[in-house]
Design a protein around this motif. Structure first.
Motif, short mmCIF file in Angstrom:
data_model
loop_
_atom_site.label_atom_id
_atom_site.label_comp_id
_atom_site.label_asym_id
_atom_site.label_seq_id
_atom_site.Cartn_x
_atom_site.Cartn_y
_atom_site.Cartn_z
N GLY A 5 123.97 -31.49 64.87
CA GLY A 5 124.44 -32.66 64.53
C GLY A 5 124.80 -33.38 65.95
N VAL A 6 124.77 -34.64 66.18
CA VAL A 6 125.18 -35.28 67.39
C VAL A 6 125.88 -36.42 66.87
N ASP A 7 127.11 -36.64 67.33
CA ASP A 7 127.92 -37.78 67.09
C ASP A 7 128.05 -38.79 68.21
N ILE A 8 127.45 -39.82 68.37
CA ILE A 8 127.23 -40.81 69.50
C ILE A 8 128.49 -41.79 69.45
N GLY A 9 129.70 -41.71 70.15
CA GLY A 9 130.65 -42.46 70.24
C GLY A 9 130.73 -43.52 71.33
N GLY A 10 131.61 -44.42 71.31
CA GLY A 10 131.50 -45.33 72.37
C GLY A 10 131.92 -44.98 73.88
N GLY A 67 120.27 -34.08 63.74
CA GLY A 67 120.59 -35.42 63.27
C GLY A 67 121.66 -36.21 64.11
N PHE A 68 121.67 -37.39 64.24
CA PHE A 68 122.40 -38.26 64.97
C PHE A 68 123.29 -39.29 64.26
N GLY A 69 124.51 -39.28 64.63
CA GLY A 69 125.35 -40.50 63.83
C GLY A 69 125.55 -41.73 65.03
N VAL A 70 125.32 -42.97 64.53
CA VAL A 70 125.47 -43.74 65.65
C VAL A 70 126.17 -45.14 65.25
N PRO A 71 127.32 -45.58 65.92
CA PRO A 71 128.02 -46.60 65.54
C PRO A 71 127.60 -47.90 65.17
N SER A 72 126.28 -48.02 64.41
CA SER A 72 125.80 -49.18 64.13
C SER A 72 124.70 -49.23 62.99
N ASP A 302 135.40 -33.51 63.06
CA ASP A 302 134.18 -32.65 62.87
C ASP A 302 133.06 -33.23 61.86
N ALA A 303 133.77 -34.28 61.16
CA ALA A 303 132.86 -34.77 60.09
C ALA A 303 131.58 -35.41 60.68
N GLY A 304 131.51 -35.87 61.90
CA GLY A 304 130.55 -36.65 62.65
C GLY A 304 129.37 -35.53 62.91
N ILE A 305 129.82 -34.51 63.37
CA ILE A 305 128.81 -33.44 63.81
C ILE A 305 128.19 -32.95 62.60
N VAL A 306 128.86 -32.52 61.44
CA VAL A 306 128.38 -31.72 60.44
C VAL A 306 127.80 -32.70 59.53
N GLY A 307 128.20 -34.12 59.48
CA GLY A 307 127.31 -34.98 58.31
C GLY A 307 125.75 -35.18 59.36
N ALA A 308 125.91 -35.31 60.39
CA ALA A 308 124.58 -35.73 61.04
C ALA A 308 123.80 -34.41 61.12
N ALA A 309 124.36 -33.17 61.10
CA ALA A 309 123.55 -31.91 60.95
C ALA A 309 122.60 -32.19 59.61
N PHE A 310 123.22 -32.41 58.71
CA PHE A 310 122.55 -32.33 57.28
C PHE A 310 121.82 -33.60 56.83
N LEU A 311 121.58 -34.31 57.79
CA LEU A 311 120.62 -35.68 57.41
C LEU A 311 119.20 -35.28 57.49
N SER A 312 118.63 -35.72 56.19
CA SER A 312 117.16 -35.25 55.98
C SER A 312 116.46 -36.44 55.53
#
Length: 312
Positions: A5-10, A67-72, A302-312
C-alpha cells in the motif's frame, strides 16, 4: 503472497508491505517533491517501493498487487488533477503500470482507501455495508459494500463530504454552498468559532490560542468545550447537528451496519459520540428501529497504507 500500500500525501509518501490480515510488516517513506513535478514524484515512488522490498528481502514476485491512495479524484481514464500536488490531468494509472509492470496496480481517492482499511482490518471489519466519514481539514469518506469500494458508474461516487445539507455563510472550496464539508470539517469548526468571537462573544478559545484569533485550531475549540465555554459549546453542537443530519441521510439511503468516523477531528471522539445517536434518530425515517453503530475509526495513520494494499 503480500500486498503493498502506498499513501501519497502533500508532504510525504508512505509505503508498506501488508499481509493478508492487514498487518503492516515493513514500511518506508520519502518526501513528496511537489516542486519537481509529476514525473519526479512517480520515480521517487518507484525507488521507494523497490528499496523497501530490497531492504527487507522481499521479491516483487511475492507481491500480489500494489495499491495507491491519492488525495484527489481519479477519472475513468485514470487521470488525476490534484491542486495540492500540482497535478493537472496527469496520466496516473498508466504511469504506475509502466513503473510496476511485474504486478497489478490499483488506485483510489485517499478517503475511500481509508474506508476500505477500516472495512478490512478496523472498525468496520466484517460488515456487508459500511460507511466512513473522514473529518479533517475537509470532509471525505468512502462507502464499502460486500468488501468492495463503491464509487459509482463514473468513479465519482462516495463524495459524501459534498452532500448539500443546508445553506451556509461561506462557500465550499468545490464552488457549491452548503456542503457538509463547510459544517463538519476542522476548517468549519474554526471558521464558526472565529465568527462568534468576532461578533463580540467572550471565549476561552482565544486564551487557548495565545490570544491570537488566527491561531485558533479545532483542538482549542474542543478543549474549550470541556471547560463549558459557551462559544465552544455552540460551535460543537452545531457541528454535531449537521453531522447527525448527514448520517441520518446515509442511513435512510443505504442502511449500513456501521458508520465510522475518522480524521483528525475524530480524536475528540468522546465529545462527538456523546448524544449523537439521539440526534441521528431525530432524522431517520423509522425512528423505533435499530440503526447503524456509529463508532470512531481505529487504524489512524495506518489506514492509508492498509486500505491501498487491499484495493482490487
Amino acid at each position: 503472497m503480500y500486498y503493498i500500500g502506498v499513501d501519497i500525501g502533500g508532504t510525504g509518501v508512505q509505503a508498506g508491505v501488508v499481509d493478508e490480515n492487514g498487518q503492516i510488516l515493513f514500511r518506508k517513506e520519502c518526501p513528496t517533491d511537489v516542486l519537481s513535478g509529476f514525473e519526479k514524484i512517480m520515480e521517487d515512488i518507484n525507488k521507494l517501493v523497490r528499496n523497501m522490498l530490497e531492504e527487507n528481502g522481499v521479491q516483487i514476485s511475492e507481491i500480489k498487487s500494489i495499491g495507491f491512495g491519492v488525495p484527489s479524484f481519479i477519472n475513468k481514464k485514470g487521470q488525476v488533477t490534484c491542486v495540492n500536488l500540482g497535478w493537472k490531468e496527469e496520466d496516473f494509472i498508466n504511469t504506475l503500470k509502466s513503473k510496476f509492470p511485474e504486478t497489478n496496480v490499483y488506485a483510489e481517492n485517499d478517503a475511500t482507501v481509508a474506508a476500505l482499511a477500516e472495512a478490512k482490518a478496523g472498525s468496520m471489519k466484517g460488515c456487508d455495508v459500511g460507511v466512513m466519514y473522514t473529518l479533517g481539514t475537509g470532509v471525505g469518506g468512502g462507502i464499502i459494500i460486500n468488501g468492495k469500494v463503491f464509487n459509482g458508474a463514473h468513479n465519482m461516487g462516495s463524495e459524501i463530504g459534498h452532500v448539500i445539507v443546508d445553506t451556509n455563510y461561506f462557500d465550499c472550496n468545490c464552488g457549491n454552498n452548503g456542503c457538509l464539508e463547510t459544517f463538519c470539517s476542522a476548517t468549519a469548526i474554526i471558521k464558526y468559532a472565529k465568527k462568534l468571537i468576532e461578533e463580540g462573544n467572550d471565549s476561552k478559545i482565544l486564551e487557548l490560542a495565545n490570544n491570537n484569533i488566527e491561531n485558533i485550531n479545532a483542538k482549542n475549540v474542543f478543549d474549550a468545550y470541556r471547560l463549558n465555554d459557551k462559544v465552544a459549546i455552540e460551535t460543537i453542537n452545531r457541528f454535531k447537528e449537521y453531522l447527525a443530519k448527514a448520517i441520518a441521510g446515509m442511513i435512510n439511503t443505504l442502511d449500513p451496519e456501521v458508520i465510522s468516523l475518522g480524521g483528525g477531528v475524530s480524536r475528540a471522539g468522546d465529545i462527538i459520540l456523546d448524544g449523537l445517536d439521539e440526534l441521528v434518530r431525530k432524522y431517520i425515517i423509522y425512528k423505533n428501529e435499530d440503526f447503524a453503530d456509529i463508532v470512531i475509526a481505529t487504524l489512524g495513520a495506518d489506514a492509508g497504507i492498509v486500505g491501498a494494499a487491499f484495493l482490487s
